[in-house]
Design an enzyme around this catalytic site. Structure first.
Site, PDB file in Angstrom:
ATOM      1  N   CYS A  42      -2.261   5.152   8.502  1.00  0.00           N
ATOM      2  CA  CYS A  42      -2.169   4.784   9.910  1.00  0.00           C
ATOM      3  C   CYS A  42      -0.884   5.294  10.546  1.00  0.00           C
ATOM      4  O   CYS A  42      -0.818   5.550  11.730  1.00  0.00           O
ATOM      5  CB  CYS A  42      -2.228   3.276  10.070  1.00  0.00           C
ATOM      6  N   GLN A  94      -5.024  -3.873  -1.975  1.00  0.00           N
ATOM      7  CA  GLN A  94      -4.592  -2.818  -2.902  1.00  0.00           C
ATOM      8  C   GLN A  94      -4.739  -3.211  -4.376  1.00  0.00           C
ATOM      9  O   GLN A  94      -4.716  -2.347  -5.243  1.00  0.00           O
ATOM     10  CB  GLN A  94      -3.144  -2.407  -2.620  1.00  0.00           C
ATOM     11  N   ASN A 140       0.804  -1.223   0.000  1.00  0.00           N
ATOM     12  CA  ASN A 140       0.000   0.000   0.000  1.00  0.00           C
ATOM     13  C   ASN A 140       0.839   1.275   0.000  1.00  0.00           C
ATOM     14  O   ASN A 140       0.362   2.316  -0.424  1.00  0.00           O
ATOM     15  CB  ASN A 140      -0.949   0.003   1.195  1.00  0.00           C
ATOM     16  N   THR A 186     -25.765 -10.364  11.982  1.00  0.00           N
ATOM     17  CA  THR A 186     -26.698 -10.054  10.894  1.00  0.00           C
ATOM     18  C   THR A 186     -25.939  -9.336   9.790  1.00  0.00           C
ATOM     19  O   THR A 186     -25.185  -8.396  10.049  1.00  0.00           O
ATOM     20  CB  THR A 186     -27.847  -9.182  11.429  1.00  0.00           C
ATOM     21  N   HIS A 203     -13.761  -0.181   0.242  1.00  0.00           N
ATOM     22  CA  HIS A 203     -13.568   1.262   0.116  1.00  0.00           C
ATOM     23  C   HIS A 203     -12.309   1.663  -0.643  1.00  0.00           C
ATOM     24  O   HIS A 203     -12.060   2.845  -0.863  1.00  0.00           O
ATOM     25  CB  HIS A 203     -13.623   1.947   1.489  1.00  0.00           C
TER      26      HIS A 203
HETATM   27  C1  LIG Z   1      -6.520  -0.440   3.513  1.00  0.00           C
HETATM   28  C2  LIG Z   1      -5.767  -1.703   3.677  1.00  0.00           C
HETATM   29  C3  LIG Z   1      -6.139  -2.646   4.653  1.00  0.00           C
HETATM   30  C4  LIG Z   1      -7.248  -2.396   5.622  1.00  0.00           C
HETATM   31  O1  LIG Z   1      -8.510  -2.436   5.008  1.00  0.00           O
HETATM   32  P1  LIG Z   1      -9.774  -1.825   5.802  1.00  0.00           P
HETATM   33  O2  LIG Z   1     -10.930  -2.193   4.945  1.00  0.00           O
HETATM   34  O3  LIG Z   1      -9.539  -0.357   5.890  1.00  0.00           O
HETATM   35  O4  LIG Z   1      -9.800  -2.486   7.137  1.00  0.00           O
HETATM   36  C5  LIG Z   1      -5.431  -3.828   4.716  1.00  0.00           C
HETATM   37  N1  LIG Z   1      -4.413  -4.075   3.896  1.00  0.00           N
HETATM   38  C6  LIG Z   1      -4.020  -3.202   2.941  1.00  0.00           C
HETATM   39  C7  LIG Z   1      -2.885  -3.544   2.039  1.00  0.00           C
HETATM   40  C8  LIG Z   1      -4.682  -1.977   2.810  1.00  0.00           C
HETATM   41  O5  LIG Z   1      -4.279  -1.116   1.885  1.00  0.00           O
END
Ligand SMILES: *Cc1c(COP(=O)(O)O)cnc(C)c1O
Length: 386
Positions: free
Chosen positions: A325, A179, A151, A237, A201
């Site tokens: 993060c 990714q 990422n 659920t 997302h």
């Molecule tokens: C964004 C990301 C995650 C975390 O995904 P979420 O849906 O935000 O919990 C895990 N691994 C990678 C490589 C990411 O880019």
């Protein structure tokens, strides 16, 4: 001032077509999918439809897909689930030094609970050292977990080859494909994986929804106990609107994937070239070719990535210093240190990640503004004396 959003690796705006697909499942079609009456059949069918879309997109069977709350849960589920299910077989796990925290910190947690973890090094481009992988496998190794693409620096791993090695040694193999899924082709058989994590997302789906692919015949201990949902692999659920939106986002992503990957790769390469030529003492982080089409990660010697971001923000440009993060901590990113960057370069890194709405014009604007920002910051920096 219009925002130039170049942080698509952190998250994307939910596509309006995705929202349209979701809306009926909040108020109109609200039946609990586990119930018997007909309004529940509607939600049940909607879930199964989305499951089929997701499964088909990666060459899996719908029964092999479990919906989760996102990439982090999928990573936790795969790793803790295997650790628990195979604890009589062994306690050794192999991963890499550059994983997302959802994998890295899950492994650290398991280390505190009696498991043994090997963190494989990567080369200067961020590719896992395959030779070291084979040497690291022991009779008590139960899982290899290595991300599909990173990422922060965008490097794409030779997952197929790693999967072959895992299979040869009878070791289960998980990959975090958060990714890559929705951006480049992902196929579970071609990649030789047993488990694969994805998240909505990161490709214009809603936040808080993801999935874990679990190859047929693989036993995983659930993270969440309770009801019988998801074939007893994840209680609670179902997030029906989220699941429907996730399915829609996959459909939309598949439609444009090939063209977008090409378009973004061209934009990416042009931008990288321009910046490296116009601004001295800069380097590209990550593999020059085996990288995500939308990932640009550049280090500017002698200045702080955070200061660059603040200056870009004054022009309405949104980028990142690496992972969302770690942007609040002052430690340089574990990924940049693992590819061998010095602290001077690791602190000065900026990630620009493109999306389907990113235009040539936007990137031109950034390339225009950036040299002046870097010059100004370097003039003030005690770390830069050239
Ligand atoms: C964004 C990301 C995650 C975390 O995904 P979420 O849906 O935000 O919990 C895990 N691994 C990678 C490589 C990411 O880019």
């Amino acid at each position: 001032m219009k925002t130039i959003y170049l942080d698509h690796a952190a998250t994307t705006a939910t596509d309006l077509q995705v929202i349209d697909a979701m809306l009926p499942y909040f108020h109109e079609n609200y039946g609990n999918p586990s119930s018997i009456y007909s309004i529940s059949r509607i939600t049940r069918n909607a879930i199964e439809n989305a499951r089929t879309i997701v499964a088909n997109s990666i060459g899996a069977d719908p029964k092999e897909i479990v919906f989760t709350s996102g990439g982090s849960e999928s990573d936790n589920f795969a790793i803790k689930g295997i650790a628990q299910a195979l604890k009589d077989k062994g306690n050794h796990i192999i991963t890499s030094q550059i994983e997302h925290h959802a994998v890295l910190y899950t492994c650290k947690y398991l280390e505190k609970n009696g498991y043994d973890v090997t963190y494989l090094p990567v080369d200067n481009d961020g590719i896992v050292k395959i030779g070291e992988l084979e040497k690291a496998i022991r009779p008590n190794t139960i899982l290899i977990t290595i991300m599909h693409a990173n990422n922060e620096i965008g490097t794409i791993q030779p997952i197929r080859q790693i999967g072959e090695i895992a299979r040869k040694h009878g070791v289960k193999f998980h990959t975090d494909a958060v990714q890559t899924f929705g951006h480049i082709q992902v196929n579970v058989d071609e990649l030789n994986v047993d488990f694969l994590s994805v998240s909505g997302h990161k490709f214009y789906g809603p936040k808080g929804i993801g999935a874990l692919y679990i190859r047929k015949g693989s036993k995983l201990t659930p993270l969440i106990h309770g009801g019988d949902q998801e074939r007893r692999r994840r209680a609670s659920t179902e997030n029906v609107p989220g699941i429907v939106g996730f399915g829609k986002a996959v459909e939309l992503a598949l439609d444009i994937m090939e063209n977008e990957a090409k378009r973004q790769t061209t934009l990416r390469n042009e931008f990288i070239k321009k910046i490296l030529v116009t601004i001295p003492d800069t380097i590209l982080n990550g593999h020059p070719a085996d990288r995500l089409p939308n990932n640009i990660n550049i280090s500017f010697e002698g200045i702080e990535g955070e200061s660059i971001l603040l200056n870009l923000d004054m022009y309405g440009i949104a980028a990142s210093t690496g992972s969302a993060c770690s942007s609040s901590s002052l430690e340089p990113s574990h990924v940049l240190l693992s590819i061998g960057l010095t602290h001077e370069f690791a602190h000065g890194s900026v990630r620009f990640s493109l999306g389907k709405h990113t235009s040539q014009d936007e990137l031109n604007q950034v390339a225009e503004i950036l040299p002046d920002i870097i010059k100004k910051l370097r003039a003030m920096s005690p770390l830069y004396n050239k």
